[in-house]
Enzyme design. Structure first.
Site: not given
Length: 526
Positions: A177-178, A230-232
């Protein structure tokens, strides 16, 4: 890889002269003070008593067709360990694996590289038939699904709702996700779920863009709780995109992280171990709700209790491993519209009072910023791709500054109050003076005028030219990189040309030097 990707962007921008390629961004995280958390305990307890025999279906959209395969299989193993068999709780997983990264045969009974459905139970995973909703999948099929196709996500939700009908639906989306899990991909913060076996028209792994999900899913696929492993993804833009009442796919509540998420992701064994019939408590202190950690009966569990579980167990897991840089937040998306309205009102006033230079002083540039932020300030590539700053911290610093009018300060204070209502629980880095239940939601605030260049070319291109994905329009239609169509950028626009109505128009008015009928570098005429 980030540097190479951004350089590719620059080269494409030169080839297309006045137009350019770029990539989108998103955000998430936050927690309440102890008093507020204890009050919340009373609220969720009373709510849970209204339905004493609810059914809960948790849908796990597991895109392991990439270099996260090993980590995501470990997550499934954690689910098997923690899950307590209950007629009130179904855990259904759509798992897409890769031929490249793991040959594990134990977690799901065999090694494979296609896409399969499973019902997760205690210490086992039972393979499922996709039936009418997902006819491509059977208990013997070799079907390869594109997890970056929104129609696949739609089918999965429809399958779960038709075959595991429930009073409460939870959707967990796990993949890139970043950031942390592959911080070098500049598209990570505007989208989720990269599928290495299915390439887009540019020859890159296909993925799900935020606006793309809204275009394909409907109100029928809406859920009670949406969780991004997920990221960000903990951004104001993401939260507003999926707010309830938007006319399409939505979630009442959201779990997400504004900064990068560490590789292990959520601690699923601990989360599911606390969802069990009869409830009860354990002997661990609960820093999110106060007192000792509670177990929650699936027959009565609320969205708020689920959110507290994710936040508290992520806090425990990351801190136990010495990772105090990790964040996670639980948001009430019913409050997202009031937050946007407050931010847009602030944006209009900043435009009216011509406060660009003052905001830029707060934001900083280059390798220094005093604002709480969720990216590497020493990386110019990250300033281009995901310059996300904490919204509450931005408003608080405006409120305390002598460089803004009393009206601006009042508007910033109002936004802080609305954020406090939306961010139910959050935790973050204590060394950054993170305020639980206030900090933990990010917003896009680029250094749009700064010019970027690499050794590939001497031509310098403004950051804003490379950020055209942050847009209300269909960017693909105008030859820009996907996807645009962000509700945060669209709603609240002033119909009058050259008049700011929302946060996006404020940024465009500051950084797009050409605002004629062509719409300038991002084809939007503010």
């Amino acid at each position: 890889m980030l540097r190479r990707k951004v350089s590719t962007l620059l080269m494409t921008a030169l080839i297309t002269t006045s137009f350019l390629n770029s990539k989108p961004v998103y955000a998430n995280p936050v927690t309440k003070s102890k008093d507020n958390n204890l009050k919340e305990v009373q609220q969720v307890t009373s709510k849970s008593n209204k339905n004493k025999n609810q059914k809960v279906t948790i849908m796990y959209y597991c895109d392991a067709d990439n270099n996260l395969e090993g980590s995501l299989l470990n997550d499934i193993e954690e689910m098997k360990t923690g899950y307590k068999d209950s007629p009130n709780l179904n855990l259904i997983a759509l798992v897409d694996r890769s031929p490249r990264y793991s040959s594990d045969e134990k977690v799901l009974g065999e090694d494979f590289s296609d896409t399969r459905l499973y019902k997760i139970e205690h210490n086992k995973a039972n393979r499922l038939d996709g039936k009418n909703e997902f006819p491509e999948i059977s208990t013997t099929s070799k079907y390869e699904a594109n997890m970056g196709d929104p129609e696949v996500l739609k089918k999965f939700i429809d399958y779960c709702k038709s075959n595991y009908e429930a009073d409460k639906y939870v959707l967990i989306m796990a993949n890139h996700g970043g950031g942390a899990r592959e911080k070098s991909n500049p598209r990570l913060n505007r989208a989720i779920c990269w599928d290495d076996s299915n390439l887009d028209k540019n020859g890159e792994a296909d993925c799900l863009y935020m606006g793309e999900i809204s275009d394909h899913l409907t109100e029928k696929q809406s859920v009670d709780l949406l969780a991004f492993d997920a990221c960000l993804m903990g951004t104001a833009e993401v939260a507003y995109q999926y707010r309830p009442g938007n006319g399409g796919f939505s979630a009442d509540t959201l779990v997400a992280s504004s900064p990068v998420v560490w590789g292990p992701g959520f601690k699923y064994d601990k989360i599911f171990d606390r969802i069990k019939a009869g409830g009860g408590t354990n002997n661990e202190d609960d820093l999110t709700l106060g007192g000792k950690e509670q177990n929650f009966d699936p027959a009565t569990i609320t969205n708020e209790q689920l959110g507290a579980l994710f936040v508290e167990e992520q806090r425990d897991s990351t801190h136990a491993n010495g990772r105090y840089d990790q964040h996670l937040s639980f948001y009430d998306l019913k409050k997202a519209e009031s937050v946007k309205r407050a931010i847009d009102n602030l944006a209009v006033n900043l435009s009216n009072e011509n406060k660009k230079s003052e905001i830029e002083k707060l934001r900083g540039s280059g390798i220094h910023t005093d604002l709480m932020h969720y990216f590497d300030e020493y990386s110019e590539g990250e300033w281009v791709e995901y310059p996300y700053f904490d919204v509450y911290d931005l408003c608080e610093k405006i409120n305390k500054s002598e460089n803004f009018s009393s009206k601006t300060k009042d508007l910033a204070s109002n936004a802080m109050n609305k954020l406090n209502e939306m961010i139910v629980y959050s935790f973050g880095d204590p060394s950054n003076n993170f305020k639980e239940g206030k900090n933990g939601l990010s917003i896009f605030l680029p250094n749009g005028d700064k010019k970027y260049s690499t050794y590939y070319t001497s031509t310098k291109i403004p950051h804003w030219t490379m950020q055209s994905w942050y847009n209300s329009i269909d960017t693909v239609k105008y030859g820009l990189n996907p996807y645009g169509k962000l509700s945060w950028c669209k709603d609240g626009q002033d119909p009058e040309i050259n008049k700011v109505g929302n946060w996006f128009e404020l940024l465009d008015s500051w950084f797009d030097k050409t605002n004629d009928v062509t719409g300038g570098v991002n084809h939007y005429q503010w």
